[in-house]
Design an enzyme around this catalytic site. Structure first.
Site, mmCIF file in Angstrom:
data_model
loop_
_atom_site.group_PDB
_atom_site.id
_atom_site.type_symbol
_atom_site.label_atom_id
_atom_site.label_comp_id
_atom_site.label_asym_id
_atom_site.label_seq_id
_atom_site.Cartn_x
_atom_site.Cartn_y
_atom_site.Cartn_z
ATOM 1 N N ASP A 32 63.475 -2.625 55.249
ATOM 2 C CA ASP A 32 63.350 -1.858 56.248
ATOM 3 C C ASP A 32 65.001 -1.230 56.561
ATOM 4 O OD1 ASP A 32 61.113 -2.812 57.508
ATOM 5 O OD2 ASP A 32 62.247 -4.041 58.743
ATOM 6 N N HIS A 81 60.531 -5.007 60.185
ATOM 7 C CA HIS A 81 59.869 -6.653 60.083
ATOM 8 C C HIS A 81 60.194 -7.911 60.276
ATOM 9 C CE1 HIS A 81 58.137 -4.016 56.342
ATOM 10 N NE2 HIS A 81 56.784 -4.619 56.191
#
Length: 155
Positions: A32, A81
């Site tokens: 991310d 996530h």
């Protein structure tokens, strides 16, 4: 088995559990935040990342680097996530399996908000005292757009 040996084995198991939890978290943070060093450090050089449809299966450091840098990161403007429910099963001193659920929300390169729900099925190995992922199978439950939704930072 002596009491000291039993205690050492139990302590090793606790430390190993923390190390495996960290690998699962470092996957999320590395991906991310586009932190290649953090992301690549979770995989053994001979690892397999079987993402499944629509992406495929990627082998070894080169394959994982290719799918991450050339396919996935360019496809996502941003992603977050969230993994949960990690269950770890030890299969000896230096091998373990894990399964966890993941939800991901993000924006694809075309500006479309997306949601993904999946499970990760991992095989972990400890080599020379270090735990890493040797195999990750992804089972996707949905990968869907969120029509009319714009993900943006608060004003």
């Amino acid at each position: 088995m002596t009491e000291a040996t039993d205690l050492a084995q139990r302590l090793d198991r606790v430390e190993s559990r923390f190390a495996l939890h960290d690998l699962v978290s470092d996957y999320c943070h590395g991906f991310d935040k586009r932190d290649w060093d953090r992301f690549s450090a979770i995989w053994w050089p001979d690892a397999v990342w079987d993402i499944g449809p629509p992406f495929g299966k990627f082998e070894a450091s080169e394959g994982i680097a290719h799918v991450t840098k050339d396919i996935l990161w360019p496809a996502w403007l941003a992603s977050s996530h969230f993994t949960t429910n990690l269950v770890i099963t030890f299969n000896g001193i230096d091998r373990a399996t894990g399964v966890c659920d993941v939800d991901c929300i993000g924006t694809t390169s075309d500006g479309q908000a997306q949601t993904v729900s999946a499970s990760y099925f991992d095989t972990f190995e400890r080599r020379d005292g270090v735990w890493k992922i040797v195999h990750r199978k992804v089972k996707m439950y949905h990968f869907n757009p969120l029509p009319g939704v714009t993900l943006s930072a608060p004003a």
